[in-house]
Scaffold this active site. Sequence first.
Site, PDB file in Angstrom:
ATOM      1  N   TYR A 176      52.686  63.540 -12.395  1.00 10.32           N
ATOM      2  CA  TYR A 176      53.798  62.621 -12.678  1.00 10.32           C
ATOM      3  C   TYR A 176      54.994  62.941 -11.791  1.00 10.32           C
ATOM      4  CZ  TYR A 176      57.394  60.303 -15.558  1.00 10.32           C
ATOM      5  OH  TYR A 176      58.440  59.518 -16.011  1.00 10.32           O
ATOM      6  N   LYS A 236      56.732  60.564  -8.997  1.00  7.67           N
ATOM      7  CA  LYS A 236      58.132  60.124  -9.166  1.00  7.67           C
ATOM      8  C   LYS A 236      59.007  60.599  -8.007  1.00  7.67           C
ATOM      9  CE  LYS A 236      58.429  57.753 -13.005  1.00  7.67           C
ATOM     10  NZ  LYS A 236      58.612  56.285 -12.900  1.00  7.67           N
TER      11      LYS A 236
HETATM   12  P1  NAI Z   1      56.977  52.735 -21.913  1.00  7.50           P
HETATM   13  O1  NAI Z   1      55.616  53.299 -22.003  1.00  7.50           O
HETATM   14  O2  NAI Z   1      57.685  52.361 -23.163  1.00  7.50           O
HETATM   15  O3  NAI Z   1      56.962  51.443 -20.970  1.00  7.50           O
HETATM   16  C1  NAI Z   1      56.267  51.412 -19.754  1.00  7.50           C
HETATM   17  C2  NAI Z   1      55.652  50.047 -19.590  1.00  7.50           C
HETATM   18  O4  NAI Z   1      54.999  49.986 -18.316  1.00  7.50           O
HETATM   19  C3  NAI Z   1      54.600  49.735 -20.641  1.00  7.50           C
HETATM   20  O5  NAI Z   1      54.926  48.564 -21.352  1.00  7.50           O
HETATM   21  C4  NAI Z   1      53.315  49.600 -19.850  1.00  7.50           C
HETATM   22  O6  NAI Z   1      52.422  48.626 -20.378  1.00  7.50           O
HETATM   23  C5  NAI Z   1      53.821  49.218 -18.475  1.00  7.50           C
HETATM   24  N1  NAI Z   1      52.847  49.545 -17.428  1.00  7.50           N
HETATM   25  C6  NAI Z   1      52.135  50.684 -17.300  1.00  7.50           C
HETATM   26  N2  NAI Z   1      51.325  50.611 -16.246  1.00  7.50           N
HETATM   27  C7  NAI Z   1      51.528  49.411 -15.681  1.00  7.50           C
HETATM   28  C8  NAI Z   1      50.986  48.773 -14.547  1.00  7.50           C
HETATM   29  N3  NAI Z   1      50.030  49.354 -13.802  1.00  7.50           N
HETATM   30  N4  NAI Z   1      51.426  47.533 -14.218  1.00  7.50           N
HETATM   31  C9  NAI Z   1      52.376  46.928 -14.978  1.00  7.50           C
HETATM   32  N5  NAI Z   1      52.904  47.485 -16.080  1.00  7.50           N
HETATM   33  C10 NAI Z   1      52.501  48.718 -16.422  1.00  7.50           C
HETATM   34  O7  NAI Z   1      57.844  53.785 -21.069  1.00  7.50           O
HETATM   35  P2  NAI Z   1      59.421  53.918 -20.799  1.00  7.50           P
HETATM   36  O8  NAI Z   1      59.885  55.159 -21.429  1.00  7.50           O
HETATM   37  O9  NAI Z   1      60.108  52.654 -21.095  1.00  7.50           O
HETATM   38  O10 NAI Z   1      59.409  54.209 -19.218  1.00  7.50           O
HETATM   39  C11 NAI Z   1      59.829  53.262 -18.245  1.00  7.50           C
HETATM   40  C12 NAI Z   1      59.890  53.968 -16.905  1.00  7.50           C
HETATM   41  O11 NAI Z   1      60.880  55.006 -16.954  1.00  7.50           O
HETATM   42  C13 NAI Z   1      58.592  54.639 -16.497  1.00  7.50           C
HETATM   43  O12 NAI Z   1      58.412  54.511 -15.102  1.00  7.50           O
HETATM   44  C14 NAI Z   1      58.832  56.090 -16.833  1.00  7.50           C
HETATM   45  O13 NAI Z   1      58.020  56.950 -16.083  1.00  7.50           O
HETATM   46  C15 NAI Z   1      60.301  56.221 -16.509  1.00  7.50           C
HETATM   47  N6  NAI Z   1      60.948  57.328 -17.163  1.00  7.50           N
HETATM   48  C16 NAI Z   1      61.162  57.304 -18.517  1.00  7.50           C
HETATM   49  C17 NAI Z   1      61.793  58.356 -19.138  1.00  7.50           C
HETATM   50  C18 NAI Z   1      62.137  58.321 -20.567  1.00  7.50           C
HETATM   51  O14 NAI Z   1      62.883  59.231 -21.028  1.00  7.50           O
HETATM   52  N7  NAI Z   1      61.681  57.340 -21.344  1.00  7.50           N
HETATM   53  C19 NAI Z   1      62.179  59.563 -18.385  1.00  7.50           C
HETATM   54  C20 NAI Z   1      61.968  59.476 -16.971  1.00  7.50           C
HETATM   55  C21 NAI Z   1      61.359  58.380 -16.398  1.00  7.50           C
END
Ligand code: NAI
Length: 327
Positions: A165, A169
């Site tokens: 990851y 990133k």
């Molecule tokens: P989440 O799991 O709630 O939402 C991520 C969404 O991306 C999901 O709805 C999923 O279906 C969609 N997704 C996954 N693979 C996909 C693909 N191949 N094509 C299209 N859609 C796809 O996660 P969250 O927490 O909202 O994370 C959003 C972004 O922020 C991610 O990139 C995550 O790595 C990043 N992030 C989040 C952190 C946090 O504290 N929540 C910390 C650091 C980074």
Amino acid sequence: MIDFTGQTAIVTGAGRGLGRLYALELAHRGASVVVNDLGGSMHGDGTDRCPADDVVAEITAAGGTAVASYDSVAAPEGGAAIVAAALDNFGGLDVVVSNAGIFGSALFEDLTHDQWRRMLDVHLDGGFHLAQPAYRAMRSAGRGGRFVFVSSSAGMFGQPMEAHYAAAKAGLVGLMNVLAIEGEAHGILANAVLPTGFSRMVTETVGDEKFLAESGFMRAIRPELVVPLVTFLASSHCAVTHRSYSACAGRYARVFVGLGHGWLAEPDHTPSAEDIADRLAEISGTERFRVPASIVDEVLEVCDRRGISAMPGGAPVSFPEPSAADR
Ligand code: NAI
């Protein structure tokens, strides 16, 4: 007032979590939004159209404009289809928030090739598959654009159990660096955001209900607190490019790579490993540093300190000391 009326935005991974909030805010401020979401599990299994459909319904019920896209960013044709959804439905593309992501944890020694590949496919390859057709569309339209790449503190600072990851990133920041440099002359700006926000990525990873409910930090990382930073960077008000910013519990801060002043060995002398050991404190110092705008800055700085030219037969270059603003 930061307004997106007349603009089209793509938000990937917009069916849930933080991406949903970015999409709602951009639509609330007048953007026509492509709500992209594959609808998979946190680990990247399965598909479901409901998350994207639900966010589109939420936006349209509030009087906004949005269209759903269920393509995966992990494939070139998926990225192309997401961009086509913007162009076909709304006639242009102004903003890309590259946010889709998955998560999983493994000790480095246990990480499988499949786990490694899946993570890079979605985050890093996904960023590329989306950004390249989007960039080309912005270039040919000639009215600039904004990219926001969602990176992570895990990538920039490190996080145990997250080699795959973190590598993916951090790779997005590398992608952003170059897109920002090449895009600037065309009014295409690119920045990265390192968010922290309460979502299933946090709840499913932490797992401990009591900790989730009672930790002050967990309560403080309201995902809404990330939205203003992403919204600003996505807007035409944003004039900065090639930067990374962290948003965590209402603390907003720039994250940068600094090049230390270091130690300059005598000209025409090849230091030994012992010389490096002796000078390690000076080599490692962080009191004096600059934040290079590109690889050229490092070359010019070394040329200046060496009194040499980067170009054959050219005059020595002069490179000013970093100003307070640079630092
Ligand atoms: P989440 O799991 O709630 O939402 C991520 C969404 O991306 C999901 O709805 C999923 O279906 C969609 N997704 C996954 N693979 C996909 C693909 N191949 N094509 C299209 N859609 C796809 O996660 P969250 O927490 O909202 O994370 C959003 C972004 O922020 C991610 O990139 C995550 O790595 C990043 N992030 C989040 C952190 C946090 O504290 N929540 C910390 C650091 C980074």
